[in-house]
Design a protein around this motif. Structure first.
Motif, short mmCIF file in Angstrom:
data_model
loop_
_atom_site.label_atom_id
_atom_site.label_comp_id
_atom_site.label_asym_id
_atom_site.label_seq_id
_atom_site.Cartn_x
_atom_site.Cartn_y
_atom_site.Cartn_z
N ILE A 39 -57.16 68.75 93.20
CA ILE A 39 -58.25 69.12 93.94
C ILE A 39 -59.63 68.24 94.12
N PRO A 40 -60.22 67.82 95.46
CA PRO A 40 -60.92 66.81 95.26
C PRO A 40 -62.48 67.64 94.87
N PRO A 41 -63.40 66.67 94.43
CA PRO A 41 -63.52 65.32 94.32
C PRO A 41 -62.99 64.73 93.07
N PHE A 42 -62.06 65.25 92.42
CA PHE A 42 -61.64 64.68 91.09
C PHE A 42 -60.11 63.74 91.21
N SER A 43 -60.09 63.05 89.90
CA SER A 43 -59.08 61.90 90.04
C SER A 43 -57.51 62.61 90.67
N GLY A 44 -57.23 63.55 90.40
CA GLY A 44 -55.71 64.14 90.89
C GLY A 44 -55.83 63.92 92.29
N PHE A 45 -56.82 64.16 93.14
CA PHE A 45 -56.69 64.19 94.70
C PHE A 45 -56.56 62.63 94.78
N PHE A 46 -57.49 61.69 94.51
CA PHE A 46 -57.39 60.40 94.91
C PHE A 46 -56.34 59.68 94.44
N SER A 47 -55.49 59.98 93.45
CA SER A 47 -54.42 59.38 92.99
C SER A 47 -53.14 59.96 93.87
N LYS A 48 -53.10 61.11 94.08
CA LYS A 48 -51.97 61.59 94.80
C LYS A 48 -52.03 61.10 96.47
N PHE A 49 -53.33 61.05 96.96
CA PHE A 49 -53.30 61.07 98.38
C PHE A 49 -52.69 59.70 98.83
N PRO A 50 -52.93 58.67 98.10
CA PRO A 50 -52.20 57.25 98.63
C PRO A 50 -50.70 57.28 98.18
N ILE A 51 -50.10 58.16 97.31
CA ILE A 51 -48.87 58.15 97.26
C ILE A 51 -48.27 59.07 98.63
N ILE A 52 -48.84 60.12 98.81
CA ILE A 52 -48.36 61.04 99.88
C ILE A 52 -48.31 60.18 101.33
N GLN A 93 -46.25 57.23 105.76
CA GLN A 93 -46.18 55.99 106.55
C GLN A 93 -44.70 55.37 106.57
N GLU A 94 -43.94 55.60 105.54
CA GLU A 94 -42.59 55.08 105.50
C GLU A 94 -41.41 56.08 105.76
N GLU A 95 -41.99 57.11 106.37
CA GLU A 95 -41.14 58.18 106.98
C GLU A 95 -40.41 58.81 105.80
N GLN A 96 -41.01 59.04 104.84
CA GLN A 96 -40.15 59.61 103.80
C GLN A 96 -40.84 61.17 103.75
N TYR A 97 -40.30 61.77 104.95
CA TYR A 97 -40.94 63.13 104.92
C TYR A 97 -40.65 64.37 104.19
N ILE A 98 -39.43 64.06 103.80
CA ILE A 98 -38.93 65.12 102.65
C ILE A 98 -39.56 65.21 101.32
#
Length: 494
Positions: free
Chosen positions: A384-397, A402-407
């Protein structure tokens, strides 16, 4: 300057050896341990700054040049992990001062604590694949002693699985190293990378790569080799469980990232985007389902270790700079937050005498500081933003889409939702609702227990508020480890 990088290994080794001599002098052991932990933290900060400013540092043991001699290598990734290790070990140690009983201290708690750090720091710094095995064994032998510290029946029974799977994994590790040596003729990781580039990573090399992945997956608690973790981490005291939950599985994840960015990176369509991504998805899903099904504070947190390491491996599997940077950011976030959550579980248990959620309640009324600090850490873990968990998950997802790894990206989003559900279950049962502990328990002061946890909570807030510069640092780490030539040239001086 090069000799600086052996200090995170040699200092805890010397202190651990010295503390063995004074097993009955608990106060002396605490004083020495406390000063050493603070000194290690300052050293690790300095080492990270030096490497960031000056580049990779290499120490050739005995002045034997690589690849013939043993080398220690401090790059940005290794020094970041050393820094996190020093931070978490210090927090857990100071928490242990207030919670570990003399009956447990007398069984060489402090010496094994520092011997564990020898293995962990050595695993991060070694540039030799066989010495990675050696440092893993140092770490595991120390963890065996710590996980059964106190000798309760439950600890002995559940830690048996922990020991057995690690023994088999270690045997497979030796086989994998021997096979790799027979193919490449070297044990230096930089040299191995060069040799595999010449051989081309196909056939037998892919088989060896999967063997190494299985070894590290068992130590990192990835699907389907995670079954030993939840009950094993439930038995030890909170300080030990917190150290294990925040640190030990990340050594396995570190090894996976190191090996699959430096050595086995030539066939990413198979090793990364097929095998690793698939395992990451199952790890996240099965781990969070285990957490949702539990009604015990510590067991929910233990299952979440499994689901959360899946995010880290997912970033590696997607294998873009954005995804790997997100994985590194997530490692930092998770190590800090998970350690804090286990320590909160220990503080709550100190008040209520239990970790069974059905027997807990009302801590928000009697211990509001504990409750709200836990709440911040819980929603950070859930992303949940604005804590570190959100900003670390966001770039991975984001990298996944972006790489079409939708599943796998969809699974990651679902796991985040279920993580939030399970953490709110802890909050609603243990902290909200009717008070179930006695008035005497309600008056129990726990301010001193919260002192070593508060900096960890502050860090998860800072990691969120200062997300941009921290992510830029993570991106620099990712770019360095995804360009093996930087590591190879630093070690082999080409």
């Amino acid at each position: 300057m090069n000799n600086l990088i052996i200090l995170p290994i040699i200092i805890p080794f010397i202190i651990g050896a010295v503390l063995i001599i004074f097993p009955k002098h608990h106060r002396l052991q605490r004083v020495v341990s406390g000063f050493t932990a603070v000194g290690m933290l300052l050293l690790s900060i300095y080492l990270a700054i030096v490497v960031y400013q000056n580049g990779i540092i290499v120490l050739e043991a005995g002045n034997w040049s690589a690849p013939f001699g043993i080398v220690l290598v401090a790059d940005m990734f290794a020094t970041l992990m050393i820094l996190l290790t020093s931070l978490l070990s210090a927090a857990c140690l100071f928490f242990a001062f207030k919670t570990i009983t003399p009956q447990r201290e007398k069984f060489y708690f402090y010496p094994f604590y520092f011997f564990l750090l020898v293995g962990v720091n050595g695993a991060f710094l070694t540039g030799d694949i066989f010495n990675l095995f050696v440092f893993f064994e140092v770490m595991l032998l120390s963890s065996y002693a710590l996980i059964v510290n106190g000798g309760t029946k439950y600890q002995l029974r559940e830690s048996f699985k922990y020991v057995i799977i690690n023994v088999f994994a270690s045997a497979l590790f030796v086989v994998a190293v021997a096979w790799l040596y027979s193919v490449t003729g070297t044990l230096n990781m930089a040299h191995i990378s060069e040799r595999i580039a010449e051989l081309e990573q196909t056939g037998v090399v892919n088989v060896i790569a999967i063997m190494f992945f299985i070894v590290f997956a068992s130590k990192g608690a990835l699907f389907p080799l995670y079954f030993w973790l939840p009950k094993s981490y439930f038995g030890p005291p909170a300080a030990i469980a917190a150290l294990f939950g925040g640190l030990l599985t990340k050594v396995g994840i570190y090894a996976i990232i190191r090996v699959f960015t430096l050595v086995f990176y030539h066939e990413p369509s198979y090793t990364h985007k097929a095998v690793i991504v698939t395992i990451a998805g199952f790890t996240m899903l099965f781990g969070v389902l285990g957490a949702v099904s539990q009604f015990d504070f510590k067991r929910i947190l233990s299952y979440h270790i499994i689901s959360q390491v899946g995010y880290m491996v997912m970033g590696l599997g997607i294998f873009t700079p954005l995804a790997v940077a997100g994985a590194i950011y997530y490692i930092v976030h998770h190590m800090i937050v998970k350690t804090a959550l286990f320590l909160f579980a220990g503080a709550a248990e100190r008040v209520t005498g239990t970790t069974d959620l059905k027997k807990m309640g009302g801590l928000l009324k009697t211990h509001p500081v504990l409750s709200w600090l836990f709440f911040i850490s819980a929603i950070s873990l859930a992303g949940i933003p604005p804590f570190s968990g959100f900003f670390s998950k966001f770039p991975i997802i984001l990298a996944g889409f972006q790489e079409e790894q939708y599943i796998i990206s969809g699974v990651a989003l679902l796991v985040g939702l279920l993580t939030l559900f399970s953490m709110m279950k802890i909050f609603s049962y243990a902290f909200w609702g009717k008070q179930k502990h006695t008035n005497e328990q309600a008056k129990l002061p726990i301010g001193k227990l919260l002192l070593p946890i508060a900096p960890l909570v502050a860090l998860t807030i800072i990691l969120g508020i200062a997300a941009e510069p921290i992510f830029q640092y993570s991106l620099q780490v990712a770019e360095q480890i995804m360009d093996p030539s930087i590591y190879i040239e630093s070690v082999l001086k080409e």
